[in-house]
Design an enzyme around this catalytic site. Sequence first.
Site, mmCIF file in Angstrom:
data_model
loop_
_atom_site.group_PDB
_atom_site.id
_atom_site.type_symbol
_atom_site.label_atom_id
_atom_site.label_comp_id
_atom_site.label_asym_id
_atom_site.label_seq_id
_atom_site.Cartn_x
_atom_site.Cartn_y
_atom_site.Cartn_z
ATOM 1 N N GLY A 49 36.621 44.365 49.702
ATOM 2 C CA GLY A 49 37.000 43.246 50.551
ATOM 3 C C GLY A 49 36.925 41.940 49.783
ATOM 4 N N GLN A 54 35.854 33.164 48.442
ATOM 5 C CA GLN A 54 35.653 33.790 47.127
ATOM 6 C C GLN A 54 36.788 33.466 46.152
ATOM 7 O OE1 GLN A 54 34.713 37.908 48.805
ATOM 8 N NE2 GLN A 54 33.419 37.785 46.974
ATOM 9 N N CYS A 94 28.817 42.455 45.237
ATOM 10 C CA CYS A 94 29.719 41.368 45.619
ATOM 11 C C CYS A 94 30.468 40.895 44.384
ATOM 12 C CB CYS A 94 28.899 40.222 46.214
ATOM 13 S SG CYS A 94 29.908 38.827 46.754
ATOM 14 N N LEU A 95 31.776 40.695 44.545
ATOM 15 C CA LEU A 95 32.587 40.218 43.424
ATOM 16 C C LEU A 95 32.117 38.856 42.936
ATOM 17 C CD1 LEU A 95 36.086 41.209 44.809
ATOM 18 C CD2 LEU A 95 34.900 42.293 42.891
ATOM 19 N N HIS A 136 29.718 41.942 55.633
ATOM 20 C CA HIS A 136 29.582 41.272 54.336
ATOM 21 C C HIS A 136 30.654 40.184 54.182
ATOM 22 C CE1 HIS A 136 28.808 41.493 49.819
ATOM 23 N NE2 HIS A 136 29.940 40.805 49.897
ATOM 24 N N GLU A 137 31.899 40.530 54.558
ATOM 25 C CA GLU A 137 32.997 39.569 54.369
ATOM 26 C C GLU A 137 32.900 38.389 55.343
ATOM 27 O OE1 GLU A 137 34.589 39.719 51.745
ATOM 28 O OE2 GLU A 137 33.980 41.748 51.234
ATOM 29 N N HIS A 140 30.624 35.787 54.253
ATOM 30 C CA HIS A 140 31.195 34.840 53.281
ATOM 31 C C HIS A 140 31.816 33.632 53.991
ATOM 32 C CE1 HIS A 140 30.693 36.585 49.340
ATOM 33 N NE2 HIS A 140 31.203 37.751 49.698
HETATM 34 NI NI NI Z 1 31.000 39.534 48.569
#
Ligand code: NI
Length: 211
Positions: A49, A54, A94-95, A136-137, A140
């Site tokens: 995701g 991000q 996480c990216l 999680h998304e 953000h």
């Molecule tokens: Ni993340």
Amino acid sequence: MAILKIARLGAPVLRQVAEPVVPDRLGDPDLQRLIDDMLETLEDSGGVGLAAPQVHRSSRLVVLGTEPGEPPRVMVNPELTWRTAQMVRSYEGCLSVPGLRGAVNRVASLTVQGLDRAGEPFSLDLEGFAAIAVQHEVDHLDGVLYLDRCDTRTLAFTEELARYGPLDPSFHRRQDPEDGPEPGAGEPSPEVADDGSPPHLLLGRGPGSEN
Ligand code: NI
């Protein structure tokens, strides 16, 4: 289409509460291009995701691909409603925090409502991996990272997690193969703590409360 630069831990945009998308603006080519670019960036990253903050855009926009073989879903202004008090504990990555994984408790079952990229409303009931990933998304979008919810004693580099396994003694690796890859395989994977302790609500948000 373009692959966008991913904001990493320390970038202020990751700590801002993102602005709602004005539905009438979904017809704007700029916004549709951003969505296309987020989809391409997600595919390139190998992640599950991606949320707009991000990619340095403070908008309530998420792309999420939790269903193998299906294209990622675009979620505009997603809102979550819990459907259970039951929590599941899993390792997340996480990216924006590359290389690390840590154990987080999440609500096991929820409903997500929002708009698709054409502005049509949707409502989805999710559980397991998909429920974890959408929490999680959406975090953000509220300036929250999984590190904030993580049991920091479980934090591990991806390679060490793959080598030594979870350090969390409450972790029992009784993962269903359908649930996704093993920890360290590049994506968060749902696992359940079965130490008998009552579920602990780390999110600070309960069923029916505002998100
Ligand atoms: Ni993340």
